[in-house]
Design an enzyme around this catalytic site. Structure first.
Site, PDB file in Angstrom:
ATOM      1  N   ASP A   1     -10.076   0.727 -24.868  1.00 13.23           N
ATOM      2  CA  ASP A   1     -10.185   0.551 -23.427  1.00 13.23           C
ATOM      3  C   ASP A   1     -10.104   1.878 -22.686  1.00 13.23           C
ATOM      4  OD1 ASP A   1     -10.417  -2.168 -23.529  1.00 13.23           O
ATOM      5  OD2 ASP A   1      -8.292  -2.563 -23.193  1.00 13.23           O
TER       6      ASP A   1
ATOM      7  N   ARG B   1      -3.015  -9.169 -20.726  1.00 10.46           N
ATOM      8  CA  ARG B   1      -3.971  -8.884 -21.801  1.00 10.46           C
ATOM      9  C   ARG B   1      -3.391  -7.968 -22.870  1.00 10.46           C
ATOM     10  NH1 ARG B   1      -7.036  -4.334 -21.607  1.00 10.46           N
ATOM     11  NH2 ARG B   1      -8.877  -5.413 -22.381  1.00 10.46           N
TER      12      ARG B   1
ATOM     13  N   GLU C   1       1.919  -7.674   8.373  1.00  9.46           N
ATOM     14  CA  GLU C   1       2.206  -6.240   8.333  1.00  9.46           C
ATOM     15  C   GLU C   1       3.125  -5.870   7.169  1.00  9.46           C
ATOM     16  OE1 GLU C   1       0.898  -3.770  10.264  1.00  9.46           O
ATOM     17  OE2 GLU C   1      -0.420  -5.383  10.929  1.00  9.46           O
TER      18      GLU C   1
ATOM     19  N   PRO D   1       0.800  -1.229   0.000  1.00  8.11           N
ATOM     20  CA  PRO D   1       0.000   0.000   0.000  1.00  8.11           C
ATOM     21  C   PRO D   1       0.832   1.277   0.000  1.00  8.11           C
ATOM     22  CG  PRO D   1      -0.183  -1.134   2.113  1.00  8.11           C
ATOM     23  CD  PRO D   1       0.506  -2.068   1.178  1.00  8.11           C
TER      24      PRO D   1
END
Length: 236
Positions: A167, A152, A114, A87
């Protein structure tokens, strides 16, 4: 291309990759997948890969040495990307997916608890990415999402190369709404521009809708979008 994963749950990752477009890409030899479990690189009785962080902080960390050993066991070639999912990382976006798709191999390192002792990233990492400003229980789901975005883009994986160009985010804009049969459902009709048979008119409508949608929903993207001549007129 080969896509590797360092994860405590290899069956979770490899099982997901057997389905859909990603599974068919592997069957056709366009990509291969591999996974390494850090537990296979520790040799105590309980196969312990975590320990308490220095400093007296809460939680448990995955130790650096089994993660580094797992990455090296996968033997990523020169030029490969080793991506830590965390994160605290840079926000993953379409440009990042395009850059990774040009690498000979991508290895995703999936955190748990963690996180991972940061020395693992310093020793073998090339990128650190996050999907957004939220926290999950592990890095496997973000790694699978990123792998999907990368694979992809490989030649031959998606049946229609033209669909990739349409897209969302491919040109910095969100995609316009799309419709199929029936022409009307519960009083909601397909826009006339898409039914006229005039492909140029349909393309103008599509571009105008993409511009409006991006300006309304993602003004941050709109400010950075690569606008074309005439785009501002379409917004009038």
């Amino acid at each position: 291309m080969r896509v590797g994963f360092v994860t405590l749950f290899p069956e979770m990752v490899l099982g997901a990759l057997r389905h859909g477009v990603l599974g068919r890409a592997a069957e056709r030899g366009l990509v291969s997948y591999a996974a390494a479990d850090p537990r296979d690189f520790v040799y105590d009785r309980h196969r312990t890969v975590d320990d308490r962080p220095f400093g007296g902080f809460d939680g448990m960390l995955i130790k650096a040495d089994p993660v580094v050993a797992a990455v090296r066991w996968l033997r990523p070639p020169h030029g490969a990307a080793v991506v830590f999912t965390d994160p605290t990382g840079d926000r993953f976006d379409q440009r990042a997916a395009e850059e990774l798709s040009r690498r000979p191999e991508v290895v995703f390192v999936c955190g748990r608890y963690e996180g991972i002792d940061d020395r693992a990233r310093l020793l073998v990492g090339t990128h650190t990415f996050s999907l957004g400003d939220f926290v999950l229980t592990g890095g496997e789901i973000p790694a699978l999402a990123m792998a999907d975005a990368v694979v992809r883009l490989l030649p031959g994986v998606v049946g229609s190369e033209g669909s990739l160009r349409q897209d969302s985010h491919q040109d910095g804009l969100l995609s316009a709404p799309q419709y199929t049969r029936p022409r009307e459902i519960e009083g909601l009709a397909v826009p006339d521009e898409l039914l006229s048979g005039d492909h140029r008119a349909a393309k103008r409508w599509q571009r105008a809708q993409a511009l409006r949608l991006t300006r309304e929903r993602r003004p941050d993207l709109f400010c950075r979008a690569r606008l074309e001549k005439g785009d501002l007129d379409l917004l009038q």
